[in-house]
Design a protein around this motif. Structure first.
Motif, short mmCIF file in Angstrom:
data_model
loop_
_atom_site.label_atom_id
_atom_site.label_comp_id
_atom_site.label_asym_id
_atom_site.label_seq_id
_atom_site.Cartn_x
_atom_site.Cartn_y
_atom_site.Cartn_z
N THR A 7 0.71 -1.61 -0.10
CA THR A 7 0.05 -0.04 -0.15
C THR A 7 0.57 1.66 0.06
O THR A 7 0.45 1.85 -0.08
N GLU A 8 2.06 1.26 0.53
CA GLU A 8 3.33 2.54 0.56
C GLU A 8 3.73 2.74 -1.15
O GLU A 8 4.00 3.85 -1.41
N ILE A 9 2.81 1.68 -2.00
CA ILE A 9 3.71 2.03 -3.72
C ILE A 9 2.89 3.35 -4.05
O ILE A 9 1.32 3.22 -3.69
N GLN A 10 3.16 4.84 -4.25
CA GLN A 10 2.73 5.70 -4.81
C GLN A 10 2.37 5.99 -6.44
O GLN A 10 3.79 5.43 -7.29
N PHE A 11 1.59 5.97 -7.13
CA PHE A 11 1.77 6.58 -8.64
C PHE A 11 1.09 8.20 -9.10
O PHE A 11 0.62 8.57 -8.10
N ARG A 12 2.52 8.46 -10.12
CA ARG A 12 2.53 9.46 -10.11
C ARG A 12 2.28 10.31 -11.38
O ARG A 12 2.30 9.09 -12.30
N SER A 13 1.60 11.22 -11.25
CA SER A 13 1.57 12.18 -13.36
C SER A 13 2.54 12.86 -13.89
O SER A 13 2.17 13.42 -14.70
N ASP A 14 3.16 13.88 -12.23
CA ASP A 14 3.67 14.79 -12.68
C ASP A 14 5.08 14.99 -12.45
O ASP A 14 5.53 13.33 -12.19
N VAL A 15 5.57 16.30 -12.63
CA VAL A 15 7.66 16.30 -12.37
C VAL A 15 7.55 17.19 -10.99
O VAL A 15 6.78 18.27 -11.04
N THR A 16 8.72 17.49 -10.73
CA THR A 16 9.11 18.79 -9.73
C THR A 16 10.16 18.74 -10.15
O THR A 16 11.66 18.01 -10.65
N VAL A 17 9.88 20.33 -10.24
CA VAL A 17 11.24 20.93 -10.67
C VAL A 17 11.32 22.04 -9.09
O VAL A 17 10.69 22.95 -9.15
N GLU A 18 13.02 22.70 -9.18
CA GLU A 18 12.93 23.95 -8.33
C GLU A 18 14.36 23.72 -8.89
O GLU A 18 15.87 23.31 -8.37
N LEU A 19 14.45 25.54 -8.51
CA LEU A 19 15.15 26.21 -8.70
C LEU A 19 16.24 26.32 -7.04
O LEU A 19 15.96 26.14 -5.82
#
Length: 243
Positions: A7-19
């Motif tokens: 149940t700890e598996i995560q599904f994402r459809s986005d990306v992270t970009v930080e300066l």
């Protein structure tokens, strides 16, 4: 793998970009360019108002005098699927450091295309387009990728629990797994990246990037446009051609 672990598996459809940090402004272009005619007095441009020299930036961009755009630096933190990084690292004008599956246990975070992601390719490479696909295809992609990820991560955990080294156990993990990296570049390198990894109707040279790396590129461009607005505007007006 236990039910709790599953149940700890995560599904994402986005990306992270930080300066993370930067030394990047339009003034950096000006003093670097004016050393050719002013010598040491070009250092006065460090505190100058770039708006007064908008024309010089436009000239450099239009006539492709590229080196003044290299005197800047931006470091981004990027979290995205591994397959995005493998495309990203073709750009060898960046410096990269990525997390390592040899030295840490990789977290179960996986990429699943968002509902709006086009799924079906029509045409041949070099002359093709993507269309939405059917609801059946969308359901198939979502269900199949999630089940594949669950099986792969279950195998990974089983090997780790059996004492197998991380660098061996990771071989079962797919490229849809999220990774993280720092990527450092100058403005010229970033413009080259953006010219190839974004699709714009007003580009002088058409590009057909994969959707997921374009998501990263768009976030990077938004950050850069705030740091160097005159340079970004000149890039846009020149047809998004890297000088």
């Amino acid at each position: 793998m236990s039910q709790n672990e599953a149940t700890e598996i995560q599904f994402r459809s986005d990306v992270t970009v930080e300066l993370i940090k930067h030394a990047a402004s339009d003034a950096d272009v000006l003093w670097a360019a004016r050393v050719s005619t002013k010598g040491e007095s070009s250092l006065e441009e460090i505190q100058a108002d770039p708006e007064r020299s908008r024309g010089l930036i436009n000239f450099l961009m239009r006539d492709r005098h590229g080196t003044p755009f290299e005197h800047s630096s931006m470091t981004f933190y990027v979290r995205a699927p591994i397959f995005v990084f493998r495309e990203f690292m073709r750009h060898r004008t960046f410096s990269y450091n990525e997390e390592s599956g040899r030295y840490r246990t990789l977290e179960p975070v996986f990429y699943v295309p968002a509902p709006g992601r086009k799924l079906v390719q029509i045409g041949k490479p070099g002359k093709y387009e993507f269309v939405d696909g059917t609801e059946e295809q969308r359901s198939l992609v979502a269900e199949t990728t999630k089940e594949s990820y669950r099986q792969a991560y279950r195998a990974y955990v089983e090997m780790l629990e059996a004492g197998v080294a991380r660098e061996v156990a990771r071989t079962v993990l797919p490229v849809g797994l999220y990774s993280s990296m720092y990527a450092t570049c100058n403005a010229r390198a970033l413009m080259n990246f953006l010219s190839l990894r974004t699709r714009r109707e007003d580009s002088a040279f058409p590009s057909f990037p994969q959707h997921e790396i374009e998501m990263v590129a768009e976030k990077m461009e938004a950050i850069w446009a705030e740091l160097m607005p005159l340079t970004h505007a000149a890039f846009q007006s020149s047809g998004r051609v890297c000088p």
